[in-house]
Scaffold this motif. Sequence first.
Motif, short mmCIF file in Angstrom:
data_model
loop_
_atom_site.label_atom_id
_atom_site.label_comp_id
_atom_site.label_asym_id
_atom_site.label_seq_id
_atom_site.Cartn_x
_atom_site.Cartn_y
_atom_site.Cartn_z
N SER A 1 8.23 13.42 17.03
CA SER A 1 7.41 14.30 16.21
C SER A 1 7.40 13.80 14.77
O SER A 1 8.19 12.94 14.39
CB SER A 1 7.94 15.74 16.26
N GLY A 2 6.48 14.38 14.00
CA GLY A 2 6.40 14.05 12.58
C GLY A 2 5.05 13.45 12.22
O GLY A 2 4.14 13.35 13.04
N HIS A 3 4.95 13.04 10.97
CA HIS A 3 3.69 12.51 10.44
C HIS A 3 3.90 11.10 9.92
O HIS A 3 4.94 10.78 9.32
CB HIS A 3 3.20 13.41 9.30
N VAL A 4 2.92 10.23 10.15
CA VAL A 4 2.96 8.84 9.69
C VAL A 4 1.61 8.50 9.08
O VAL A 4 0.56 8.85 9.64
CB VAL A 4 3.27 7.85 10.83
N ARG A 5 1.65 7.80 7.95
CA ARG A 5 0.42 7.32 7.32
C ARG A 5 0.46 5.79 7.30
O ARG A 5 1.42 5.20 6.80
CB ARG A 5 0.29 7.88 5.91
N ILE A 6 -0.58 5.16 7.86
CA ILE A 6 -0.63 3.70 7.97
C ILE A 6 -1.79 3.17 7.14
O ILE A 6 -2.95 3.53 7.36
CB ILE A 6 -0.83 3.25 9.42
N GLY A 7 -1.50 2.31 6.20
CA GLY A 7 -2.53 1.61 5.45
C GLY A 7 -2.87 0.30 6.13
O GLY A 7 -1.98 -0.37 6.68
N ALA B 1 1.40 5.28 1.71
CA ALA B 1 1.51 5.09 3.15
C ALA B 1 2.97 4.87 3.50
O ALA B 1 3.78 4.50 2.66
CB ALA B 1 0.67 3.90 3.61
N ASP B 2 3.31 5.12 4.78
CA ASP B 2 4.65 4.87 5.28
C ASP B 2 4.77 3.45 5.82
O ASP B 2 5.85 2.86 5.81
CB ASP B 2 5.00 5.86 6.39
N MET B 3 3.65 2.94 6.32
CA MET B 3 3.58 1.59 6.85
C MET B 3 2.31 0.94 6.34
O MET B 3 1.33 1.63 6.03
CB MET B 3 3.57 1.60 8.39
N ALA B 4 2.31 -0.39 6.27
CA ALA B 4 1.12 -1.09 5.80
C ALA B 4 0.91 -2.36 6.60
O ALA B 4 1.88 -3.05 6.95
CB ALA B 4 1.23 -1.42 4.31
N ILE B 5 -0.35 -2.65 6.89
CA ILE B 5 -0.73 -3.90 7.53
C ILE B 5 -1.58 -4.66 6.51
O ILE B 5 -2.66 -4.20 6.13
CB ILE B 5 -1.51 -3.66 8.83
N THR B 6 -1.07 -5.78 6.05
CA THR B 6 -1.67 -6.48 4.92
C THR B 6 -1.91 -7.95 5.23
O THR B 6 -1.37 -8.51 6.19
CB THR B 6 -0.76 -6.38 3.68
N LEU B 7 -2.72 -8.58 4.37
CA LEU B 7 -3.00 -10.00 4.51
C LEU B 7 -1.88 -10.86 3.94
O LEU B 7 -1.76 -12.03 4.29
CB LEU B 7 -4.30 -10.35 3.79
N GLU B 8 -1.10 -10.29 3.03
CA GLU B 8 -0.08 -11.05 2.34
C GLU B 8 1.29 -10.42 2.54
O GLU B 8 1.41 -9.20 2.60
CB GLU B 8 -0.41 -11.14 0.84
N ARG B 9 2.30 -11.24 2.62
CA ARG B 9 3.66 -10.76 2.79
C ARG B 9 4.15 -10.12 1.50
O ARG B 9 3.92 -10.66 0.41
CB ARG B 9 4.57 -11.93 3.15
#
Length: 316
Positions: A101-107, A149-157
Amino acid sequence: MQKSTSRFGALNWDDLRYFLEVARTQRASAAARRLHVDHTTVARRVRELEAALGTILFDKSRVDGFTLTTDGQRLLRHADAVESAVHAASEQFAGTTQSLSGHVRIGSTEGFGCFFLSPQIARFTAVHDDVSIDVLPVPHFVSLSKREADMAITLERPERGQYVFTKLCDYRLRLYGSRDYFERRGPIRAVADLRHHPFIDYVADLAFSHELLYLNRTIPNVTASLRSTSVIAQYHAALQGNALAILPCFMATPNPDLVPILPDKIVVTRHFWLSSREDVRKLRRIVTLWDYLRAVADANRPLLMGESGEMNYVEP
């Protein structure tokens, strides 16, 4: 000094929530939206907190909004640590139940978020119906440090900061044009032929990452007749059949109306990085979603690398 210390002892977590949202958004109105209250309530709570501490936490202006003072920056470090502790405590007690359960925000980058991430997340939430997820597919970076956001998917490390990260996947981009375009213009047999064709590209000075400026590095001496900050806009413009565009294969390959041009000669390989703040990485919902995203990326390597137009799904 003694008076200020006494007042500090009267602080509570609710005070700090308002302070943190204003510090991160720099606007009372934006903080209000995230807290689901009126902006006048946010402004009042900030004034009350400053009175309780006997100091000024924000410099306020119509142009710059709420900018942290030196004391505000000091409080931010403590408030951020308190927030992390509250989340960890909540997770520990929630972990006594069996359900996730819970909430997650992903960029995420715009194209990946809309064309790949959203359908995969829809499968995840269908199974874990006590987890709510915000997907933020935006043509700019989201800030983990500001908890956008809690997590991010990005082009750069991520280069610095208290983050946990891993390379999520490689992906390819190729040059595409519509079938209508080739019916009117004829085949393209060599890279040199491309100098006579119009292109769609990014607005160079507004690109949020240098990694996006691949057109002139890949195909020199060509001209863009249309530019956009949005890869989805470029995708739809290419479908109109008036210009060519370099697009991610996971976006273009599934569409039979888009044809790759010189696919063995014009190919760009990039990477997606998955990251999270250290203080939330161990939360059960983050761990589960992190592992799921890695699994679906592995299962879809052919799609991401332009070897297939079919999306695969993994049991969440």
